[in-house]
Design a protein around this motif. Structure first.
Motif, short mmCIF file in Angstrom:
data_model
loop_
_atom_site.label_atom_id
_atom_site.label_comp_id
_atom_site.label_asym_id
_atom_site.label_seq_id
_atom_site.Cartn_x
_atom_site.Cartn_y
_atom_site.Cartn_z
N ALA A 96 0.98 -1.16 -0.01
CA ALA A 96 0.10 0.01 0.03
C ALA A 96 0.89 1.16 -0.10
N ILE A 97 0.89 1.98 -1.00
CA ILE A 97 1.71 3.06 -1.38
C ILE A 97 1.19 4.38 -0.34
N THR A 98 1.82 4.53 0.82
CA THR A 98 1.51 5.64 1.57
C THR A 98 2.89 6.22 2.16
N ASP A 99 2.61 7.11 3.29
CA ASP A 99 3.82 7.70 3.71
C ASP A 99 4.06 7.02 5.18
N ILE A 100 3.29 6.26 5.62
CA ILE A 100 3.28 5.44 6.91
C ILE A 100 3.99 4.21 6.68
N PRO A 101 4.92 3.72 6.93
CA PRO A 101 5.32 2.18 6.85
C PRO A 101 4.14 1.40 7.32
N SER A 102 4.28 -0.07 6.35
CA SER A 102 3.19 -1.09 7.02
C SER A 102 3.68 -1.53 8.27
N ASP A 103 2.83 -2.01 8.94
CA ASP A 103 3.16 -2.62 10.19
C ASP A 103 2.56 -4.20 10.40
N LEU A 104 2.03 -4.59 9.28
CA LEU A 104 1.36 -5.97 9.35
C LEU A 104 1.62 -6.56 7.82
N LEU A 105 1.83 -7.89 7.96
CA LEU A 105 2.12 -8.72 6.68
C LEU A 105 0.83 -9.84 6.79
N ILE A 106 0.27 -9.75 5.90
CA ILE A 106 -0.87 -10.84 5.41
C ILE A 106 -0.27 -11.71 4.38
N ILE B 184 -1.12 -15.10 2.10
CA ILE B 184 -1.91 -16.04 1.74
C ILE B 184 -1.21 -16.86 0.56
N GLY B 185 -0.90 -18.13 0.86
CA GLY B 185 -0.08 -18.92 -0.27
C GLY B 185 1.22 -18.31 -0.02
N GLU B 186 1.53 -17.97 -1.63
CA GLU B 186 2.89 -17.27 -1.68
C GLU B 186 2.90 -15.94 -2.14
N ILE B 187 1.75 -15.29 -1.94
CA ILE B 187 1.54 -13.93 -2.05
C ILE B 187 1.30 -13.39 -0.48
N SER B 188 2.13 -12.23 -0.41
CA SER B 188 2.05 -11.52 0.83
C SER B 188 1.54 -9.89 0.53
N PHE B 189 0.96 -9.41 1.59
CA PHE B 189 0.59 -8.15 1.63
C PHE B 189 1.21 -7.15 2.75
N HIS B 190 1.71 -6.11 2.45
CA HIS B 190 2.18 -5.23 3.58
C HIS B 190 1.28 -4.12 3.69
N LEU B 191 0.45 -4.31 4.74
CA LEU B 191 -0.69 -3.31 4.98
C LEU B 191 -0.49 -2.69 6.56
N HIS B 192 -1.57 -2.17 6.92
CA HIS B 192 -1.46 -1.42 8.34
C HIS B 192 -2.61 -2.09 9.29
N LYS B 193 -2.02 -2.11 10.50
CA LYS B 193 -3.29 -2.82 11.21
C LYS B 193 -4.54 -1.93 11.41
N CYS B 194 -4.40 -0.65 11.59
CA CYS B 194 -5.43 0.15 11.79
C CYS B 194 -6.32 -0.07 10.98
N GLN B 195 -6.14 -0.25 9.59
CA GLN B 195 -7.22 -0.04 8.37
C GLN B 195 -7.99 -1.67 8.61
N LEU B 196 -7.20 -2.65 8.78
CA LEU B 196 -7.85 -3.89 9.09
C LEU B 196 -8.76 -4.17 10.30
N LEU B 197 -8.21 -3.64 11.47
CA LEU B 197 -8.73 -3.91 12.66
C LEU B 197 -10.29 -3.02 12.66
N SER B 198 -10.29 -2.03 12.04
CA SER B 198 -11.52 -1.16 12.12
C SER B 198 -12.51 -1.86 11.39
N LYS B 199 -12.32 -2.67 10.59
CA LYS B 199 -13.30 -3.18 9.54
C LYS B 199 -13.53 -4.86 9.62
N SER B 200 -12.63 -5.52 10.18
CA SER B 200 -12.61 -7.06 10.41
C SER B 200 -12.51 -7.39 11.91
#
Length: 640
Positions: free
Chosen positions: A33-43, A45-61
């Motif tokens: 995810a292209i943002t100014d804040i570095p990612s703090d969570l890696l998801i 799934i299989g061989e594919i990884s997503f570098h995201l932010h905790k706050c975005q996922l915790l607010s909806k999941s």
């Protein structure tokens, strides 16, 4: 922001905290995810990884909240979601939704996205307008209102079992399709196949009846059964339901013979490894060599599941599907070892409409490796079911049968003709026993056959294939035939047929002679009978000249025929006299021969008696002479 394919309706995606972005970048096997804040969570799934932010996922999941909060690690950095429905494609859309990016919903992605939202527990408790609510709204208001989208979603649901089933997506789409099949087709603008229904279509009459069969046939068998069940509940006509079932079987079952084909076995379009072979022998030989492997292979199991499911949804009313289709279905059912109870049910259905079958459809190979090439026992069971149904309808004429079938004599006659043709074909098999032939030939009553030419051809064919039969077996074989029901040509052939027993040939000749005699007597009576017509001359005078000329010619022909008939009758009487004369001469000769035998016997006895008398007389004279010699002659002395 949120976008869908039914309009440019935007939804605000308000975040509790964190950053928003609509830019995602893939670098090899990783998404960022292209943002100014570095990612703090890696998801992962299989061989594919997503570098995201905790706050975005915790607010909806809700699931992500539970995973992170229940983790033993103080600062969890990686979460593995290999069990996520839809995989990386669905999670990519979920991630974009969490970051506020615009996601365009379509029927292609909605199933996976709805299942993924359910898995991640993206409910309204966490945020208003969460992903579950949005995907449900799209399904209810967009997918279910469209024929094409409903079929597409049902097809895609095959990849998301049991999630799609538990979320009622399959049920809702099936009911939507069922409702649209029973409505006016002009309101269903686009089909799944892409063909448009319009008034200018040259085949509109066909579109109005079974336009939906092609579309529903693309579904997997369990979803197809759900759709057909819902369609039957809506009150669809049985013949249309049967048409859809036949279309589906032709598409997914290799080996089904299509309507109008000239005895060829064609592949189903839904299979890539079907076997194309001739109707006689080709398919039988290929399957017989690999019967065990075929029935236990994945393809064999798939076909068995399809056949068992189709049998369970065939409407109970008669003629909802053709008898030829049922026989072709039975052919494959015996090949892939369908459950015996379902095979029995299929045999009963075929027996109830056996008069519609063709001889080629009855030639079902014997896949159980029995002695005969064709499954004669199976045809025998089908014929028994036909006769049982006849007895039920005759014994209870007042009842309303489940099968809308009125028994008549013509049906029995058509079945008799069908059985005779089948016997002519299977009789060429050298392994067919005389008992099986005899039982199948005598299964129908004598009244079912007006002419026995068909059964005679079958008997002659059996005698050709079995030249080593004894005289007793040949006579037993011919007992199923009524000589008085043979045509003139058949009688002439039978009289010269060396394969028939001599007694049978004599009976055929005698039967033909009696028929000729009866015909002559009847024709003579009809010719001598002249109806009384008053004022015939007046009536003829009043008719046109052309009619009078025609009548004169007809009368002349009648007189000629009458003369010929009298001649034939005279010859017949002469032959009878000659035959009587020959019989008298024969009796006289036999009597004279008998008398001569006794006379010769008496002559011999007389001769023997004379010889004995002569011998007795000779021996007596000899004794007298001996006495004369031995006794000296006594002289008589006289004193004179």
């Amino acid at each position: 922001m949120w976008d869908s394919d039914i309009g440019a309706r935007n939804y605000d995606n308000r975040l509790v905290s964190g950053v928003q972005t609509d830019k995602f970048e893939q670098r090899g096997q990783s998404w960022y995810a292209i943002t100014d804040i570095p990612s703090d969570l890696l998801i992962q799934i299989g061989e594919i990884s997503f570098h995201l932010h905790k706050c975005q996922l915790l607010s909806k999941s809700g699931r992500m909240n539970r995973i992170i909060h229940e983790s033993r690690e103080v600062d969890i950095k990686k979460v593995i979601l290999d069990e996520l429905p839809g995989g990386t494609e669905a999670f990519e859309l979920v991630a974009k939704f969490c970051y506020g990016s615009v996601v365009k919903l379509t029927a292609t992605i909605i199933t996976g996205l709805r299942c993924a939202a359910e898995y991640l527990e993206m409910t309204e408790d966490l945020e208003e307008g969460n992903l579950i609510l949005k995907t449900e709204a799209f399904i209810n208001y967009v997918v279910l209102s469209s024929w094409k989208d409903s079929i597409s979603v049902l097809k895609i649901c095959e990849e998301f079992s049991p999630w799609a089933e538990n979320l009622q997506i399959v049920r809702r789409c099936s009911e939507s399709v069922a409702w649209k099949t029973s409505s006016d087709p002009k309101y269903v603008r686009w089909q799944y196949t892409g063909k448009q229904n319009n008034d200018s279509s040259p085949n509109r009459d066909q579109v109005l009846s079974d336009w939906w069969c092609e579309d529903v046939s693309v579904l997997r068998i369990d979803h197809f059964v759900r759709v057909i069940t819902a369609i039957k509940v809506k009150g669809m006509k049985d013949e249309l339901v049967g048409s859809a079932i036949m279309h589906y079987a032709m598409k997914w079952l290799p080996g089904m013979i299509k309507e109008g084909s000239s005895g060829s076995v064609e592949e189903g379009t839904g299979s890539s490894n079907g076997v194309a072979a001739g109707n006689r022998g080709g398919l039988h030989m290929i399957i017989a060599m690999n019967k065990g492997d075929h029935s236990s292979s994945p393809e064999g199991k798939r076909q068995r599941t399809i056949i068992e499911s189709l049998i369970s949804i065939i409407p109970p009313e008669n003629d909802s599907v053709s008898c030829s289709f049922l026989l072709r279905l039975l052919r494959i059912a015996t090949m892939v070892n369908v459950a015996p109870a379902l095979v029995t049910e299929l045999e009963k259905r075929i027996g109830m409409q056996l008069e519609e079958a063709t001889m080629a459809d009855l030639l079902i190979p014997s896949y159980n490796r029995s002695e005969t090439m064709y499954d004669v026992d199976l045809v025998q069971r089908i014929l028994e079911n036909f006769l049982i149904q006849e007895q039920i309808e005759i014994s209870t004429p007042g009842r309303e049968p489940m099968m809308k079938k009125s028994y008549d004599m013509n049906a029995k006659m058509r079945v008799a003709k069908l059985v005779d043709g089948y016997l002519s074909e299977v009789s060429r098999d050298k392994n067919l026993s005389l008992t099986k032939f005899h039982v199948l030939a005598e299964a129908l009553p004598e009244s079912a056959r007006i002419c026995d030419d068909g059964i005679y051809r079958a008997i002659d064919s059996y005698l050709k294939a079995h030249p080593m039969l004894s005289e007793h077996e040949r006579r037993r074989l011919c007992r199923v035939m009524d000589f008085q029901k043979l045509s003139k040509d058949a009688c002439m052939h039978a009289a010269q047929n060396e394969r028939l027993p001599l007694r049978v040939a004599v009976q055929v000749i005698f039967s033909e002679q009696m028929r000729i005699s009866n015909t002559l007597a009847r024709d003579t009576h009809e010719l001598h009978y002249q109806p009384i017509v008053q004022n015939r001359k007046t009536l003829l005078d009043e008719t046109p000249q052309s009619f009078q000329d025609g009548w004169a010619m007809a009368k002349k022909d009648i007189d000629t025929l009458k003369f010929d008939l009298e001649t034939v009758k005279t010859k017949y009487v002469e032959l009878q006299h000659e035959m009587k004369s020959l019989e008298n001469r024969y009796d006289k000769v036999a009597k004279l021969k008998h008398q001569s035998t006794w006379l010769n016997g008496w002559k011999k006895l007389s001769k023997i008696a004379k010889i004995s008398t002569f011998e007795n007389m000779g021996s007596g004279s000899q004794r007298n002479s001996e006495q004369l010699v031995k006794t000296p002659r006594r002289r008589r002395y006289s004193i004179s």
